[in-house]
Design a protein around this motif. Structure first.
Motif, PDB file in Angstrom:
ATOM      1  N   TYR A 488       0.831  -1.201   0.000  1.00 26.69           N
ATOM      2  CA  TYR A 488       0.000   0.000   0.000  1.00 26.69           C
ATOM      3  C   TYR A 488       0.870   1.257   0.000  1.00 26.69           C
ATOM      4  N   LEU A 581      -8.262   2.558   3.003  1.00 25.78           N
ATOM      5  CA  LEU A 581      -8.463   2.267   1.582  1.00 25.78           C
ATOM      6  C   LEU A 581      -9.785   2.838   1.096  1.00 25.78           C
ATOM      7  N   GLU A 588      -3.708   0.759  -3.128  1.00 28.10           N
ATOM      8  CA  GLU A 588      -2.862  -0.405  -3.401  1.00 28.10           C
ATOM      9  C   GLU A 588      -1.751  -0.009  -4.356  1.00 28.10           C
TER      10      GLU A 588
END
Length: 589
Positions: A488, A581, A588
């Motif tokens: 990430y 996220l 990602e």
């Protein structure tokens, strides 16, 4: 024949693009094709003299051409002198604005072989031919006798004389000349009227900027919108071809209209307007005029369209004084510009002011780039005060991105903009040893609010200022890929800050029409607020963190760049990663 064009830039920046030299080089290549080997050498003023000499002579040129500007003439002459000492047979040619207005001065310098004045694309061609033919009776000074026809000049971008892979920005010349006769400007005296490059060439260059993913384009026309129809055609082309590139324009307010403003709003741009002064008697001395009502109405069109715009002001103009300058400054800030660029008058050689300086009792310092040092109504002491105010306004307002809130605090303080900055000018130590404009703003607020006996609301205002500093920085910071956990990366536009009050609660009250910070402070609850501010889906988002989440992000950023980066851990690590996220705080890899 090997010819190097040397461009000695004031500093390394996105505007350090040798367009003038490249225009001459492109036309020379068109005329001589393989007979000339041409290179353009970029140098910066902070560079060491020996390093620049080495860079210039690496390919062993027979001729070196310099563009002389007000800001680089001293360093250029030092470089020329050194080159002549090391390579006595090297041919040195100078051109540019300084050589154009003072050719006889440069002809007296033995190290300089030839001087070319004016727009030199065509006039330099016979000189190059004479050098290649090794003629002996070449005149020292080549004076421009007619303007080059812009229809036939090749584009340095389209011919790849200027390699856009090397630059992140471009200087864009759409026309030459100026229809006005401002007394402080050289442009209109050299080239009265406007000549335009072909629209087909302009559109091809625009397409190339988009293809090469240029980030910013600076339009060089001093009055982009003088011809409304052509300006609108170009704005439509930009919207169609390159809407994401940022364009900077200089315009005159009187030529703005609703349709043009709408077209500006369709592209990514900023607009600069030369206000200079609001006083008709002062402006008359520099061949300008001003209608406060018209100017205000036209700027309101920009404001209503949520466009980024700024003003230029000049202090030290003949007939002006410190009081008059401060009145102009107050008017400029009353229109909520994104920035106000304030300059001392420069009495440039070749301008009407330069020729009339004695009659106007206008003093200037040649050793300080012809900067004004006083006139009949503007004493040296008052000029110093004006310059201090200009410097602090730039630091506090322009660099500090204060447009979002500055007009909120002035009424509360019962101060005008000029009174505010004049107060700060009495405390020069506030700007010493600061790490950012935000730190200066915080110090300035501490001083002024204490001075006005408003310390109880100081923290509320500082929270608001800190919030806007970070939110206005979201889209302007350099993107940086930071790994925050295995697989990430952190949102590159992320800003983070800790507040004593929730700034969103303060903003909500202001939006409801409550502008009294004493009242706002009583209505909000003091609470430590840890906030992430970032861009997501082309808008600014906010995420209020727990202490542990905030620490997690902080430690990830602090660990960035280490050889063996340790990814920080947190309770419910996977759950937090999923939240980040979804919110757009991380992505990602």
């Amino acid at each position: 024949m090997k010819i190097n064009f040397v461009c000695l830039h004031v500093q390394e920046s996105t505007r350090s693009i040798p367009l003038g030299a490249a225009m001459i080089a492109a036309n020379a290549k068109k005329h001589f094709e393989q007979a000339l080997s041409i290179q353009i050498i970029d140098c910066a003023l902070p560079s060491v003299l020996a390093e620049n000499c080495k860079k210039i002579t690496a390919n062993k040129p027979e001729c070196v051409c310099f563009s002389l500007y007000l800001w680089n003439v001293t360093q250029s002459l030092a470089l020329i002198d050194q080159l002549k000492k090391e390579f006595p047979e090297m041919i040195i040619i100078v051109g540019g604005p300084q050589a154009s207005v003072l050719p006889d001065v440069f002809a007296d310098i033995p190290a300089i072989n030839y001087i070319v004045t004016g727009e030199a694309e065509e006039s330099i061609i016979p000189l190059f031919q004479a050098l290649m033919d090794k003629k002996q009776d070449i005149p020292r000074i080549t004076r421009q006798n007619k303007m080059p026809d812009l229809q036939y000049l090749p584009s340095p971008y389209l011919t790849e004389i200027l390699d856009l892979d090397k630059y992140k920005a471009a200087l864009w010349e759409l026309s030459r000349g100026c229809p006005f006769n401002c007394a402080f400007c050289y442009e209109s005296r050299q080239n009265r009227g406007i000549r335009r490059f072909p629209i087909n060439r302009i559109k091809k260059e625009l397409q190339l900027f988009q293809t090469k993913k240029i980030q910013e384009v600076f339009v060089l026309d001093p009055t982009f919108n003088y011809n409304k129809a052509e300006a609108k055609e170009i704005l439509k082309a930009i919207a169609e071809v390159a809407p994401e590139i940022h364009f900077s324009f200089e315009v005159r307010a009187e030529f703005l209209d609703q349709e043009m403003t709408n077209l500006f709003s369709r592209i990514n741009c900023s607009i600069q307007i030369g206000l200079q002064s609001i006083h008709p008697k002062v402006l008359k001395k520099i061949n300008r005029s001003f209608s406060k009502q018209e100017f205000t109405e036209k700027v309101f069109l920009l404001h209503e369209a949520d466009l980024t715009y700024g003003f230029d002001l000049i202090f030290g103009l003949p007939g002006d004084n410190l009081t008059g300058f401060l009145e102009s400054l107050d008017y400029a800030f009353s229109l909520s510009p994104n920035h106000v660029d304030i300059f001392p008058l420069t009495v440039l050689p070749g301008t009407e002011l330069f020729e009339q300086a004695k009659n106007l009792d206008l003093n200037y310092q040649i050793e300080k780039e012809y900067k004004v040092s006083g006139n009949k109504s503007f004493s040296p002491k008052d000029l110093e005060k004006a310059e201090n105010i200009a410097d602090l306004a730039d630091l506090f307002y322009n660099q500090g991105k204060a447009v979002s809130w500055f007009d909120l605090i002035l009424p509360y303080l019962n101060l005008s903009a000029s009174e505010f900055f004049s107060l700060l000018a009495t405390q020069q130590t506030l700007s010493q040893n600061i790490s950012s404009p935000l730190e200066y703003q915080q110090r300035a607020i501490d001083y002024i609010f204490t001075n006005k006996g408003l310390t109880s609301t100081m923290m509320t205002v500082k929270c608001l200022i800190t919030y806007f500093w970070h939110s206005n920085s979201v889209f302007s910071e350099e993107s940086m890929e930071i790994e925050i956990a295995n697989g990430y990366i952190l949102n590159p536009d992320l800003q983070m800050a800790i507040f004593d009050y929730n700034p969103l609660a303060i903003i909500q009250l202001i939006q409801e029409g409550i502008n009294d910070f004493s009242q706002i402070t009583q209505m909000i609850k003091k609470q430590k607020t840890r906030m992430l501010i970032y861009a997501f889906d082309y808008s600014i988002e906010h995420y209020i963190c727990s202490e542990e989440e905030y620490s997690f992000i902080s430690r990830a950023i602090q660990g960035h760049g280490r050889k063996e980066q340790e990814i920080p851990m947190i309770n419910n690590h996977d759950k937090v990663i999923r939240k980040f996220l979804k919110a757009g705080i991380i992505a990602e890899k």
